[in-house]
Design a protein around this motif. Structure first.
Motif, short mmCIF file in Angstrom:
data_model
loop_
_atom_site.label_atom_id
_atom_site.label_comp_id
_atom_site.label_asym_id
_atom_site.label_seq_id
_atom_site.Cartn_x
_atom_site.Cartn_y
_atom_site.Cartn_z
N LEU A 31 0.82 -1.21 0.00
CA LEU A 31 0.00 0.00 0.00
C LEU A 31 0.85 1.26 0.00
O LEU A 31 1.88 1.34 0.67
CB LEU A 31 -0.91 0.02 1.22
N LYS A 32 0.38 2.25 -0.73
CA LYS A 32 1.01 3.57 -0.77
C LYS A 32 0.46 4.43 0.36
O LYS A 32 1.22 5.04 1.11
CB LYS A 32 0.73 4.21 -2.13
N GLU A 80 -12.88 -3.14 -5.52
CA GLU A 80 -11.77 -2.38 -6.08
C GLU A 80 -12.29 -1.15 -6.81
O GLU A 80 -13.40 -1.14 -7.34
CB GLU A 80 -10.95 -3.24 -7.04
N LEU A 81 -11.47 -0.12 -6.83
CA LEU A 81 -11.79 1.09 -7.57
C LEU A 81 -11.79 0.77 -9.06
O LEU A 81 -11.10 -0.15 -9.51
CB LEU A 81 -10.76 2.18 -7.27
N GLU A 85 -6.59 1.14 -8.90
CA GLU A 85 -5.51 1.73 -8.11
C GLU A 85 -5.58 1.36 -6.64
O GLU A 85 -4.63 1.58 -5.90
CB GLU A 85 -5.56 3.25 -8.19
N GLY A 86 -6.74 0.87 -6.20
CA GLY A 86 -6.90 0.58 -4.78
C GLY A 86 -8.20 -0.14 -4.50
O GLY A 86 -8.90 -0.59 -5.41
N VAL A 104 -10.14 3.58 2.26
CA VAL A 104 -9.69 3.41 0.88
C VAL A 104 -8.19 3.19 0.96
O VAL A 104 -7.45 4.03 1.46
CB VAL A 104 -10.00 4.65 0.02
N TYR A 106 -4.83 2.59 -1.20
CA TYR A 106 -4.26 2.73 -2.54
C TYR A 106 -3.02 1.85 -2.65
O TYR A 106 -2.13 1.90 -1.82
CB TYR A 106 -3.90 4.19 -2.82
N TYR A 107 -2.98 1.04 -3.73
CA TYR A 107 -1.86 0.13 -3.96
C TYR A 107 -0.61 0.90 -4.35
O TYR A 107 -0.68 1.92 -5.04
CB TYR A 107 -2.17 -0.87 -5.08
N LYS A 108 0.52 0.37 -3.94
CA LYS A 108 1.79 0.95 -4.35
C LYS A 108 2.08 0.59 -5.80
O LYS A 108 2.52 1.40 -6.59
CB LYS A 108 2.91 0.44 -3.45
N TRP A 110 -0.02 -0.92 -8.76
CA TRP A 110 -1.34 -1.33 -9.16
C TRP A 110 -1.40 -1.87 -10.57
O TRP A 110 -2.40 -2.48 -10.95
CB TRP A 110 -2.36 -0.21 -8.98
#
Length: 115
Positions: A31-32, A80-81, A85-86, A104, A106-108, A110
């Motif tokens: 995750l970011k 998922e969005l 992205e997350g 929410v 957000y993936y590092k 994606w």
């Protein structure tokens, strides 16, 4: 994912199978940042740099050297969005007295990398 599993993937977001498949899909994602949706519609950044972990029958969102969210997979509501992205996770948080929280994450990384 093989063709058989892809063809017969659960589509009911309230089923136990769908929730387990979603949790396993999220397992190990870096995750970011993590945002929390407040009741007044404002999103607040609550953590940076972490991951999503499945342990036994629980899903943990771990970031900023702390457990941000811990919930039972059976109580999980996640999607998922559209940008991939997350993920949005809404569930009762066992770390914070069982209050229902919506975050929410957000993936590092994606984008899928070709191997």
């Amino acid at each position: 994912m093989n063709l058989f599993k892809k063809m017969f993937k659960s589509k009911n977001p309230d089923s136990k199978r769908y929730k387990r498949e979603m949790a396993m899909h999220l397992n190990g994602k870096a995750l970011k940042c993590v945002l929390e949706k407040k009741e007044d519609g404002i999103e607040e950044v609550i953590a940076h740099d972490g991951s999503i972990i499945v342990k036994d029958d629980e899903l943990l969102v771990y970031a900023s050297l702390d457990v941000v969210l811990r919930t039972k997979i059976a109580d999980l509501s996640a999607w998922e969005l559209l940008s991939l992205e997350g993920v949005v996770i809404t569930a009762p948080d066992l770390e914070h007295d069982g209050t229902v929280r919506s975050i929410v994450a957000y993936y590092k990384y994606w984008r899928k990398l070709e191997s």
